[in-house]
Scaffold this active site. Structure first.
Site, PDB file in Angstrom:
ATOM      1  NE  ARG A  50     -29.875  70.548 -44.164  1.00  0.00           N
ATOM      2  CZ  ARG A  50     -29.979  71.071 -44.876  1.00  0.00           C
ATOM      3  NH1 ARG A  50     -30.891  71.413 -45.753  1.00  0.00           N
ATOM      4  NH2 ARG A  50     -28.207  71.281 -45.263  1.00  0.00           N
ATOM      5  N   GLY A 107     -11.927  34.147 -14.424  1.00  0.00           N
ATOM      6  CA  GLY A 107     -10.177  33.817 -12.991  1.00  0.00           C
ATOM      7  C   GLY A 107     -11.766  33.594 -11.586  1.00  0.00           C
ATOM      8  CG  ASN A 133     -30.175  78.128 -49.531  1.00  0.00           C
ATOM      9  OD1 ASN A 133     -30.686  77.111 -50.634  1.00  0.00           O
ATOM     10  ND2 ASN A 133     -29.898  78.026 -49.296  1.00  0.00           N
ATOM     11  CE1 TYR A 134     -23.688  75.892 -54.118  1.00  0.00           C
ATOM     12  CE2 TYR A 134     -25.435  74.227 -54.831  1.00  0.00           C
ATOM     13  CZ  TYR A 134     -24.171  74.922 -54.183  1.00  0.00           C
ATOM     14  OH  TYR A 134     -23.150  73.680 -54.455  1.00  0.00           O
ATOM     15  CD  GLU A 191      -7.470  34.023 -15.069  1.00  0.00           C
ATOM     16  OE1 GLU A 191      -7.940  34.762 -16.300  1.00  0.00           O
ATOM     17  OE2 GLU A 191      -7.184  35.012 -14.211  1.00  0.00           O
ATOM     18  NE  ARG A 203     -50.568  83.752 -59.644  1.00  0.00           N
ATOM     19  CZ  ARG A 203     -51.871  84.314 -58.329  1.00  0.00           C
ATOM     20  NH1 ARG A 203     -52.610  85.076 -58.794  1.00  0.00           N
ATOM     21  NH2 ARG A 203     -51.387  84.096 -57.441  1.00  0.00           N
ATOM     22  CE  LYS A 211     -28.082  76.753 -44.926  1.00  0.00           C
ATOM     23  NZ  LYS A 211     -27.766  76.292 -46.241  1.00  0.00           N
ATOM     24  CB  ALA A 261     -50.842  81.437 -54.422  1.00  0.00           C
ATOM     25  NE  ARG A 301     -15.238  36.279 -28.040  1.00  0.00           N
ATOM     26  CZ  ARG A 301     -15.972  35.893 -26.826  1.00  0.00           C
ATOM     27  NH1 ARG A 301     -17.146  35.402 -26.461  1.00  0.00           N
ATOM     28  NH2 ARG A 301     -15.214  36.174 -25.875  1.00  0.00           N
TER      29      ARG A 301
HETATM   30  C1  UD1 Z   1      -9.316  38.037 -17.473  1.00  0.00           C
HETATM   31  C2  UD1 Z   1      -9.379  38.319 -15.787  1.00  0.00           C
HETATM   32  C3  UD1 Z   1      -9.449  37.162 -15.520  1.00  0.00           C
HETATM   33  C4  UD1 Z   1     -11.096  37.930 -15.838  1.00  0.00           C
HETATM   34  C5  UD1 Z   1     -11.400  38.251 -16.672  1.00  0.00           C
HETATM   35  C6  UD1 Z   1     -13.485  39.219 -16.658  1.00  0.00           C
HETATM   36  C7  UD1 Z   1      -6.046  38.227 -16.096  1.00  0.00           C
HETATM   37  C8  UD1 Z   1      -5.177  36.589 -16.437  1.00  0.00           C
HETATM   38  N1  UD1 Z   1      -7.540  37.505 -15.958  1.00  0.00           N
HETATM   39  O1  UD1 Z   1      -9.995  37.470 -18.232  1.00  0.00           O
HETATM   40  O2  UD1 Z   1      -9.221  36.455 -13.984  1.00  0.00           O
HETATM   41  O3  UD1 Z   1     -12.107  36.817 -14.538  1.00  0.00           O
HETATM   42  O4  UD1 Z   1     -10.186  38.978 -17.390  1.00  0.00           O
HETATM   43  O5  UD1 Z   1     -13.026  38.907 -17.800  1.00  0.00           O
HETATM   44  O6  UD1 Z   1      -6.491  39.124 -16.453  1.00  0.00           O
HETATM   45  N2  UD1 Z   1      -5.684  42.817 -22.381  1.00  0.00           N
HETATM   46  C9  UD1 Z   1      -4.415  43.452 -22.327  1.00  0.00           C
HETATM   47  N3  UD1 Z   1      -2.901  43.128 -23.533  1.00  0.00           N
HETATM   48  C10 UD1 Z   1      -3.125  41.681 -22.796  1.00  0.00           C
HETATM   49  C11 UD1 Z   1      -4.658  41.080 -22.598  1.00  0.00           C
HETATM   50  C12 UD1 Z   1      -5.620  42.226 -22.517  1.00  0.00           C
HETATM   51  O7  UD1 Z   1      -4.510  44.972 -22.615  1.00  0.00           O
HETATM   52  O8  UD1 Z   1      -2.175  41.561 -23.498  1.00  0.00           O
HETATM   53  C13 UD1 Z   1      -7.105  43.571 -22.153  1.00  0.00           C
HETATM   54  C14 UD1 Z   1      -8.520  43.205 -22.931  1.00  0.00           C
HETATM   55  O9  UD1 Z   1      -7.813  44.246 -23.819  1.00  0.00           O
HETATM   56  C15 UD1 Z   1      -9.391  43.223 -21.951  1.00  0.00           C
HETATM   57  C16 UD1 Z   1      -8.578  43.171 -20.850  1.00  0.00           C
HETATM   58  O10 UD1 Z   1      -7.078  43.092 -20.875  1.00  0.00           O
HETATM   59  O11 UD1 Z   1      -9.913  44.162 -21.453  1.00  0.00           O
HETATM   60  C17 UD1 Z   1      -8.834  41.414 -20.593  1.00  0.00           C
HETATM   61  O12 UD1 Z   1      -8.435  40.769 -21.526  1.00  0.00           O
HETATM   62  P1  UD1 Z   1      -9.188  38.752 -21.693  1.00  0.00           P
HETATM   63  O13 UD1 Z   1      -8.180  38.617 -22.704  1.00  0.00           O
HETATM   64  O14 UD1 Z   1     -10.236  39.868 -22.071  1.00  0.00           O
HETATM   65  O15 UD1 Z   1      -8.832  39.202 -20.063  1.00  0.00           O
HETATM   66  P2  UD1 Z   1      -9.548  37.058 -19.477  1.00  0.00           P
HETATM   67  O16 UD1 Z   1      -9.285  36.292 -20.893  1.00  0.00           O
HETATM   68  O17 UD1 Z   1     -11.497  36.796 -19.870  1.00  0.00           O
END
Ligand code: UD1
Ligand code: CA
Length: 455
Positions: free
Chosen positions: A328, A135, A381-382, A149, A435, A346, A418, A13
């Site tokens: 600068r 969650g 200067n350049y 979740e 001048r 500069k 001047a 997003r």
């Molecule tokens: C997660 C939590 C949820 C909580 C929410 C808060 C779980 C299953 N759920 O949900 O309970 O309320 O965060 O924002 O944990 N990431 C990875 N690898 C993956 C998936 C995610 O590194 O495979 C990282 C993402 O980059 C992010 C974080 O984990 O920084 C959370 O992932 P995201 O997909 O936002 O979790 P939610 O589904 O929102």
């Protein structure tokens, strides 16, 4: 303690080619904020789980203290922590943070870690008016029994307003066991980190919770809108702290600090100023509206007037700079110097009480004390290939519209007429000028417009 930072998610997003965790908040990647907060807790190990963006993420975040674990493909938060397991010290607990949640404070995390101790599972939870998407924390008689979740929750569970922030701390050996037993039999076909809560309850490991001092600490970034919202929250914190320390801000909502701003007593800052890198402002100095100042030291009582841009410079005490000055890198101005409108400098040192008040360019120049640089003075200067130095000694007077063709030296107390184009050194205490003689053409007549031909 170990810290695991989850940063593998894609961030669709954001609609950007830049990996989500590298988008800047207050001039610094989101992930760098989380890494710095993790460091403030003094953990034995910090492991960053990366995936989307791959090596770009690894290269962007500096530190020999970081260990990197690749998660490919991304099968959920539980799967992400699993990738970090080989790097963790099993003897100490593990704190899990999110790379896209940048505003969590040291104090909040210290409280959570303290509550969990060595053998409990600790969750950072928060009550939200609109908990949808998160969650839910399911309690039974006050005790946390599991996290469900949003997508897996029934209507009754969705009524619960206490949510999982995602930040948790767990005893590492038990965490490894619980992760090993996860299944992805859920609405998203993912391995949920949150399922370790039910596993802990099953194993009779106590589950405790802590709450952040402020809800903003748990906000994540999934879109440009949220990034902008968090930027304002961050800036508001910075502005509040500055005011609490005694800085006068014309409007705390119109200040941007992208780095460290250190202010003495009675410093005042007008609206729409941007500070980047490390900026130090000494006692009694003021910054006018719409200035951008980066990596600079501003001496006591100096006045920076509106619309001034300064980088990598040092401004002496009681100097007056601007409006509309551009300093600068390598500008070093002494006490009570004046640099006025449309003056660019500069790599130039200008000693105490010298002035360049209007429309000048001084590059690679050393200016002594009490020198007056007339309007429109330019150091050449350049030569198209190399840069050369100009030296203007104490008490020299440079007439307006002068060009100093470097390398060239103006002696102590010398005056340049001047319009001079100085190509050789000007001796001390003498008037030097180049001048062409002024002439008047007696016979000249101004042309007049010819009458239009009739058609
Ligand atoms: C997660 C939590 C949820 C909580 C929410 C808060 C779980 C299953 N759920 O949900 O309970 O309320 O965060 O924002 O944990 N990431 C990875 N690898 C993956 C998936 C995610 O590194 O495979 C990282 C993402 O980059 C992010 C974080 O984990 O920084 C959370 O992932 P995201 O997909 O936002 O979790 P939610 O589904 O929102
Ligand atoms: Ca999320």
């Amino acid at each position: 303690m170990n810290v695991v930072i989850l940063a593998a998610g894609m961030g669709k997003r954001m609609r950007s080619d830049l990996p989500k965790v590298l988008h800047p908040l207050a001039g610094k990647p989101l992930l760098a904020h989380v890494v710095d907060c993790a460091r403030s807790l003094g953990p034995g190990r910090i492991v960053v789980v990366y995936g989307h963006g791959g090596e770009t993420v690894v290269r962007a975040i500096k530190g020999d203290d970081l260990r990197w674990a690749l998660q490919e493909p991304q099968l959920g938060t539980g799967h992400a922590v699993m990738q970090a397991l080989p790097h963790l010290d099993p003897e100490v607990p593990t704190l899990v943070l999110y790379g896209d949640v940048p505003l969590t404070t040291h104090e909040t995390l210290a409280r959570l870690v303290g509550a969990a101790g060595a053998d409990k599972l600790g969750l950072l939870t928060v009550e939200l008016a609109d908990p949808s998407g998160y969650g839910r924390i399911v309690r039974d008689g006050g005790r946390i029994v599991r996290v469900i979740e949003h997508k897996d929750a029934d209507a009754a569970t969705r009524e619960i307003r206490e949510v999982n922030t995602g930040i948790l701390v767990a005893p590492t050996a038990a965490l490894a066991r619980w992760l090993g037993a996860l299944s992805n039999d859920n609405a998203q076909k993912e391995y949920y980190l949150t399922d370790v809560v039910a596993a802990a309850v099953h194993d009779r490991v106590a589950v405790v919770s802590a709450q952040p001092a402020d809800v903003s600490e748990t906000l994540g970034v999934n879109s440009k809108r949220q990034l902008a919202e968090l930027e304002r929250l961050f800036q508001n914190r910075v502005a509040t702290k500055l005011m609490d320390d005694g800085v006068s801000l014309a409007d705390p909502a119109r200040l941007d600090v992208r780095g460290d701003l250190l202010c003495g007593r009675d410093v005042s800052i007008d609206v729409n100023c941007v500070f980047e890198g490390r900026v130090v402002i000494d006692d009694g100095a003021s910054v006018g509206a719409n200035c951008v100042i980066r990596d600079t030291h501003i001496g006591a009582g100096a006045q920076i007037l509106p619309f001034t841009l300064i980088e990598d410079s040092s401004i002496g005490a009681r100097a007056r700079i601007g409006p509309y000055a551009r300093l600068r890198p390598g500008t070093d101005l002494g006490e009570e110097t004046h640099v006025g409108n449309f003056v660019e400098m500069k790599n130039t040192r200008m000693a105490a009480r010298s002035k360049a008040n209007h429309l000048s360019y001084l590059g690679d120049t050393v200016v002594g004390e009490r020198v007056n640089i007339g309007a429109g003075t330019i150091t050449c200067n350049y030569d198209g290939a190399n840069k050369y130095q100009t030296v203007i000694e104490d008490d020299a007077f440079i007439g307006s519209d002068t060009q100093l063709v470097a390398p060239v030296r103006v002696g102590r107390g010398a005056t340049l007429g001047a319009g001079t184009t100085l190509t050789r050194d000007a001796p001390e205490h003498k008037l030097t000028m180049s001048r062409t003689q002024q002439t008047t053409v007696e016979s000249w007549k101004r042309p007049v417009k010819k009458p239009a031909a009739k058609s």
